[in-house]
Design a protein around this motif. Structure first.
Motif, PDB file in Angstrom:
ATOM      1  N   ALA A  78      31.055 -50.391 -26.454  1.00 31.86           N
ATOM      2  CA  ALA A  78      32.453 -50.678 -26.145  1.00 31.86           C
ATOM      3  C   ALA A  78      33.346 -49.434 -26.116  1.00 31.86           C
ATOM      4  CB  ALA A  78      33.000 -51.714 -27.126  1.00 31.86           C
ATOM      5  N   THR A  81      32.620 -47.615 -22.906  1.00 28.14           N
ATOM      6  CA  THR A  81      33.089 -48.398 -21.767  1.00 28.14           C
ATOM      7  C   THR A  81      34.597 -48.286 -21.621  1.00 28.14           C
ATOM      8  OG1 THR A  81      31.279 -49.982 -22.015  1.00 28.14           O
ATOM      9  CG2 THR A  81      33.190 -50.706 -20.769  1.00 28.14           C
ATOM     10  N   ARG A 106      27.674 -45.533 -11.241  1.00 29.50           N
ATOM     11  CA  ARG A 106      27.023 -46.833 -11.338  1.00 29.50           C
ATOM     12  C   ARG A 106      25.866 -46.930 -10.346  1.00 29.50           C
ATOM     13  NH1 ARG A 106      29.510 -52.602  -9.341  1.00 29.50           N
ATOM     14  NH2 ARG A 106      27.585 -53.758  -9.615  1.00 29.50           N
ATOM     15  N   GLU A 148      33.349 -63.169 -10.125  1.00 28.83           N
ATOM     16  CA  GLU A 148      32.524 -63.629 -11.243  1.00 28.83           C
ATOM     17  C   GLU A 148      31.072 -63.831 -10.810  1.00 28.83           C
ATOM     18  OE1 GLU A 148      35.363 -64.880 -10.287  1.00 28.83           O
ATOM     19  OE2 GLU A 148      36.733 -64.543 -11.978  1.00 28.83           O
ATOM     20  N   ARG A 151      29.509 -60.377 -10.254  1.00 34.85           N
ATOM     21  CA  ARG A 151      29.309 -59.774 -11.580  1.00 34.85           C
ATOM     22  C   ARG A 151      28.104 -60.395 -12.281  1.00 34.85           C
ATOM     23  NH1 ARG A 151      34.604 -58.488 -15.239  1.00 34.85           N
ATOM     24  NH2 ARG A 151      33.599 -57.264 -16.877  1.00 34.85           N
ATOM     25  N   ALA A 155      24.751 -58.469 -13.697  1.00 33.49           N
ATOM     26  CA  ALA A 155      24.441 -58.600 -15.122  1.00 33.49           C
ATOM     27  C   ALA A 155      23.009 -59.092 -15.305  1.00 33.49           C
ATOM     28  CB  ALA A 155      25.427 -59.558 -15.789  1.00 33.49           C
ATOM     29  N   ASP A 167      24.318 -51.300 -19.566  1.00 32.72           N
ATOM     30  CA  ASP A 167      25.434 -52.226 -19.359  1.00 32.72           C
ATOM     31  C   ASP A 167      26.792 -51.532 -19.335  1.00 32.72           C
ATOM     32  OD1 ASP A 167      23.567 -54.231 -19.360  1.00 32.72           O
ATOM     33  OD2 ASP A 167      23.892 -54.795 -21.451  1.00 32.72           O
ATOM     34  N   ALA A 168      26.920 -50.387 -20.007  1.00 31.14           N
ATOM     35  CA  ALA A 168      28.229 -49.748 -20.157  1.00 31.14           C
ATOM     36  C   ALA A 168      28.848 -49.362 -18.827  1.00 31.14           C
ATOM     37  CB  ALA A 168      28.110 -48.518 -21.059  1.00 31.14           C
ATOM     38  N   GLU A 171      29.907 -52.456 -16.576  1.00 30.51           N
ATOM     39  CA  GLU A 171      31.015 -53.137 -17.236  1.00 30.51           C
ATOM     40  C   GLU A 171      32.303 -52.333 -17.075  1.00 30.51           C
ATOM     41  OE1 GLU A 171      33.161 -55.964 -19.158  1.00 30.51           O
ATOM     42  OE2 GLU A 171      31.093 -56.100 -18.468  1.00 30.51           O
ATOM     43  N   TRP A 174      33.533 -52.764 -13.408  1.00 33.67           N
ATOM     44  CA  TRP A 174      34.161 -54.054 -13.146  1.00 33.67           C
ATOM     45  C   TRP A 174      35.546 -54.125 -13.781  1.00 33.67           C
ATOM     46  CZ3 TRP A 174      32.765 -56.823  -9.327  1.00 33.67           C
ATOM     47  CH2 TRP A 174      31.420 -56.939  -8.956  1.00 33.67           C
ATOM     48  N   SER A 175      35.684 -53.633 -14.988  1.00 38.82           N
ATOM     49  CA  SER A 175      36.979 -53.681 -15.668  1.00 38.82           C
ATOM     50  C   SER A 175      38.010 -52.836 -14.935  1.00 38.82           C
ATOM     51  CB  SER A 175      36.841 -53.195 -17.116  1.00 38.82           C
ATOM     52  OG  SER A 175      35.992 -54.048 -17.855  1.00 38.82           O
TER      53      SER A 175
END
Length: 235
Positions: A78, A81, A106, A148, A151, A155, A167-168, A171, A174-175
């Motif tokens: 987190a 990210t 990415r 969604e 995404r 995922a 995953d970082a 994620e 997308w954010s």
């Protein structure tokens, strides 16, 4: 003079507490020594220990449970990210192509590792990807493919790589993309989006690593083209 030394001393204290976690091989959720024990171990005052623990909690390295003690944090990605998201959004607002930079990172991560999945995913995992692409195809008949859904596909795809560190980057993208959606260019053709993802699943199912990498590159090429057009228009 003392103030000039406070920052290096605080930094050293943080490193020494982290070293305790490493040396004792403490897993996430394991209790750390008490404040009093840390004070004795580190040869410093309790106030300094508390400040160091607060700083480590902000990094996600420890978790302070008031009334219960201090524990090793969940060690998630987190903080990394959020750092990537902040850098991307702030850079974009300054007119930099930071979202494009994050996309390229990415793409490098997903493309570089995707070939490993070709022919190696179990049928339930392939069925999940198939179902998501079918949902994309249904959505493309009446409008855009929902974020969604897109995404969820990536995922599920990255989950097959069995590496939580991966995953970082998606994620963060997308954010940041969600926060900057107005500056991310025109919406893509829904049919192209679903076709690109179908090609990825087909290549993975066929066990063709080269085709899998090419299919992912094609998908990211579409996104990159849109972002570049958006940056040129903005400038």
């Amino acid at each position: 003079m003392a103030a000039g030394h406070s920052l290096p001393m605080a930094s050293d204290l943080l490193e020494r507490i982290k070293q305790i976690v490493i040396d004792r091989r403490l897993p996430p959720g394991a209790p750390l020594p008490t404040e009093r024990e840390l004070t004795e171990l580190l040869g410093t005052g309790r106030t300094c220990v508390r400040e160091a623990l607060k700083a480590l909690q902000a990094m996600g390295i420890v978790e302070i449970r008031h009334g219960f003690g201090t524990y090793v944090g969940p060690m998630t990605m987190a903080p990394i990210t959020e750092g990537l998201v902040f850098r991307t959004v702030a850079g974009h607002r300054r007119g930099e192509d930071s979202l494009l930079q994050l996309l390229e990172l990415r793409e490098a991560v997903e493309t570089g590792l995707a070939g490993r999945l070709a022919g190696r995913l179990a049928e339930p995992e392939l069925a999940e990807l198939d179902a998501i692409v079918t949902r994309m195809e249904d959505e493309s008949l009446t409008g855009p493919v929902r974020t969604e859904t897109d995404r969820a596909f990536h995922a599920a795809f990255c989950r097959g790589l069995d590496n939580p560190l991966i995953d970082a980057v998606p994620e963060a993208f997308w954010s940041a993309f969600h926060r900057l959606r107005d500056g991310a260019g025109p919406p893509p053709d829904p049919r192209t989006v679903s076709a690109r993802h179908r090609a990825i699943v087909t290549a993975v199912r066929a066990g063709d690593a080269i085709r899998t990498e090419e299919a992912i590159r094609d998908h990211f090429c579409d996104i990159r083209t849109r972002l570049r057009k958006a940056y040129r228009f903005a400038r």
